[in-house]
Design a protein around this motif. Structure first.
Motif, PDB file in Angstrom:
ATOM      1  N   LEU A  32      32.884  34.964 101.818  1.00 33.54           N
ATOM      2  CA  LEU A  32      31.874  34.108 101.192  1.00 33.54           C
ATOM      3  C   LEU A  32      31.273  34.708  99.928  1.00 33.54           C
ATOM      4  CD1 LEU A  32      30.077  32.684 104.357  1.00 33.54           C
ATOM      5  CD2 LEU A  32      31.844  31.629 102.949  1.00 33.54           C
ATOM      6  N   GLN A  33      31.697  35.904  99.570  1.00 30.62           N
ATOM      7  CA  GLN A  33      31.294  36.462  98.287  1.00 30.62           C
ATOM      8  C   GLN A  33      31.980  35.752  97.133  1.00 30.62           C
ATOM      9  OE1 GLN A  33      28.838  38.996  97.862  1.00 30.62           O
ATOM     10  NE2 GLN A  33      28.597  38.324  99.993  1.00 30.62           N
ATOM     11  N   ASP A  34      33.134  35.182  97.414  1.00 29.60           N
ATOM     12  CA  ASP A  34      33.910  34.501  96.376  1.00 29.60           C
ATOM     13  C   ASP A  34      33.392  33.065  96.242  1.00 29.60           C
ATOM     14  OD1 ASP A  34      35.817  33.207  94.794  1.00 29.60           O
ATOM     15  OD2 ASP A  34      37.489  34.357  95.638  1.00 29.60           O
ATOM     16  N   PRO A  35      32.911  32.658  95.073  1.00 26.04           N
ATOM     17  CA  PRO A  35      32.387  31.288  94.897  1.00 26.04           C
ATOM     18  C   PRO A  35      33.437  30.208  95.148  1.00 26.04           C
ATOM     19  CG  PRO A  35      32.587  32.414  92.776  1.00 26.04           C
ATOM     20  CD  PRO A  35      32.778  33.459  93.841  1.00 26.04           C
ATOM     21  N   LYS A  36      34.714  30.524  94.904  1.00 24.44           N
ATOM     22  CA  LYS A  36      35.770  29.544  95.172  1.00 24.44           C
ATOM     23  C   LYS A  36      35.880  29.263  96.666  1.00 24.44           C
ATOM     24  CE  LYS A  36      38.868  31.888  92.894  1.00 24.44           C
ATOM     25  NZ  LYS A  36      40.174  32.315  92.300  1.00 24.44           N
ATOM     26  N   ASN A  37      35.640  30.278  97.479  1.00 23.45           N
ATOM     27  CA  ASN A  37      35.673  30.063  98.924  1.00 23.45           C
ATOM     28  C   ASN A  37      34.462  29.266  99.394  1.00 23.45           C
ATOM     29  OD1 ASN A  37      38.116  31.350  99.423  1.00 23.45           O
ATOM     30  ND2 ASN A  37      37.159  33.362  99.665  1.00 23.45           N
TER      31      ASN A  37
END
Length: 507
Positions: A70-75
């Motif tokens: 969830l650190q990745d904005p795409k996720n």
């Protein structure tokens, strides 16, 4: 079946050794026992068994996965989209939908109408085959719309499958009840599905009738209730027959009499739920209007009506008949140019066996193109649920982008999907057109389905050529559209696949 077993890799061996070296055994203070979870790893080339500790799933580790993900904005964007709708819908490629248009360079002149609807039943093979047959009869009688009775063949298929099942039970009475063979027989004694050779068996023995003379009952359109009842009854009968056959106290005539009583009960269930069907040799009178509005009457029998498929006035260009047509299949697990059959698969005792000529997809597609160029529809079997959309009527390997949404690549080959039961023939439909590029190679195919006009483009589907390569397994062709080397395979001894093989799946 028939694929080579995979060999354990060196990397896997090293991992096992490292895990064993790192293993610390700790005594349990409460009982003094040592608890170690173990699993066996088998190395086929050496047939040596080794053990390794079972790897537990750490709650802390799972929490770390979620945090990192969830650190990745795409996720986070994917979470919002994929958790609120069907992932297949979210990940559908708009470009693929635009590309797969109902435009074809080769199309048979007479596709047949109307679009049929099997409703809540698994009768696709009966709909696909009768949709092929009706083209010849429509041409012969000058019709613009016509349906053959799928329910007529359905009735006799259920009856014959019940008899076939009970005979198989008697034949395997010496096998253990929990053997894989007997358990597979008991799984689905009278399922709705079938195969081309089973269609031939039915038409050859019972003929055909117009749909208006034996229309669908409720239980033909929604078959789950009668399937459940008949399956339960046959399983009960199977135990009785096995007991009779192995007890040594029953004479053969007593066993046959018991089986006949069982069959009469199945016949009763079918008659009361589907309705009494026409007798194959009894005359019926069919009244119809041709496409010009002229009234006609035809008095004939179901068997004689089916014989009309062989007459020169039909759509067929040569004297090729339903009897001559045979199945090409593409099964990469087995050698091409071989004849395949499936042990104990069938519907009519004494009928034609299920046989397939295993060929490459290029050979299959070439034969299909030739048939369409000659104006003939094609029965084919596929795994319809993969990378397809019933609303748009598109079947394309690029239709759903799972990698975009999940960063997961699905890379099984066609052979691997068969080996792992990931794919098999699940549905039968009809090919009526193909689009060819400048080099004469197929690009996409037009498909007549049996899910009603609400599915696809008014009942019509588009299949990309790549999808056909991956998920089409069967096409029924006339002998003149394949090379002599392919026809000669029919004269060879077949390789027998077990009943539970994926090629034994009934569309």
């Amino acid at each position: 079946m028939g694929a080579n077993q995979s060999k354990a890799s060196i990397a896997n061996e090293r991992l096992v050794i490292e895990r064993l070296r790192a293993l610390e055994l700790k005594d349990e203070p409460d009982n003094g026992y040592v608890h170690i979870g173990e699993k066996e790893l088998v190395y086929p080339e050496k047939r040596v068994k080794s053990t390794a500790p079972w790897a537990t799933l750490s709650i802390e580790e799972v929490g770390n996965w979620e945090h990192e993900l969830l650190q990745d904005p795409k996720n986070r964007l994917a979470l919002s989209a994929l958790s609120s709708a069907d992932p297949k819908t979210v990940l559908t490629s708009r470009a693929t939908i635009i590309e797969d248009q109902q435009i074809f360079s080769v199309k048979i002149p007479f596709e047949g109408a109307p679009i049929t609807n099997q409703r809540s039943s698994g009768r696709c093979w009966l709909f696909a085959s009768t949709n092929v047959f009706r083209v010849a009869l429509m041409k012969r009688h000058g019709l613009d719309k016509f349906e053959l009775s799928q329910a007529y063949l359905f009735f006799y298929d259920k009856l014959e499958k019940a008899n076939f099942f009970l005979e198989q039970i008697l034949d395997t009475a010496g096998e253990d009840l929990d053997s894989r063979l007997v358990q597979t027989l008991l799984e689905g004694p009278v399922g709705d599905g079938g195969q081309w050779d089973m269609v031939y068996n039915l038409v050859n023995k019972y003929g055909l009738v117009p749909q208006v003379l034996y229309p669908d009952s409720f239980n033909a359109q929604s078959s789950s209730a009668i399937n459940s009842l008949i399956t339960t009854k046959l399983r009960e009968d199977a135990l009785k027959l096995r007991d009779f056959a192995t007890s040594g106290t029953k004479r053969r005539n007593d066993i046959l009499a018991a089986k006949e009583k069982m069959m009469r009960e199945i016949h009763l269930i079918l008659t009361l739920t589907l309705g009494p069907p026409p007798s194959p040799s009894s005359k019926f009178t069919w009244s119809y209007l041709d496409k010009n509005g002229a009234a006609h009457e035809l008095t004939t029998t179901p068997l004689a009506f089916a014989k009309e498929l062989e007459t020169p006035r039909s759509v067929r260009i040569t004297n090729s008949t339903v009897h001559d047509m045979f199945s090409l299949v593409n099964d990469p697990r087995n050698e091409y140019g071989t004849l395949l059959t499936v042990d104990r698969l069938g519907n009519i005792v004494g009928g034609r066996n299920i046989t397939y000529v295993n060929v490459s997809m290029d050979t299959m597609k070439t034969a299909c193109i030739k048939m369409l160029q000659a104006g003939l529809p094609i029965f084919f079997g596929c795994d319809v649920g993969k990378y397809s959309n019933s609303t748009s009527g598109i079947m394309d390997t690029d239709l759903i982008d799972y990698e975009l949404g999940f960063n997961v690549r699905l890379g099984l080959s066609k052979a691997q999907r068969l080996m792992t039961h990931e794919s098999a023939m699940t549905h039968a439909m009809v090919l009526t057109a193909v689009h060819l590029d400048e080099a004469g190679k197929s690009v996409r195919w037009r498909v007549q389905n049996s899910w009603g006009e609400a599915a696809g483009s008014e009942g019509w589907f588009v299949m990309s050529d790549k999808w056909m390569d991956e998920f089409c397994f069967q096409a029924v062709v006339e002998p003149r559209f394949v090379d002599k080397s392919v026809r000669d395979v029919l004269k060879t001894e077949p390789k027998v696949l077990p009943l539970w093989d994926p090629m034994g799946a009934l569309a």
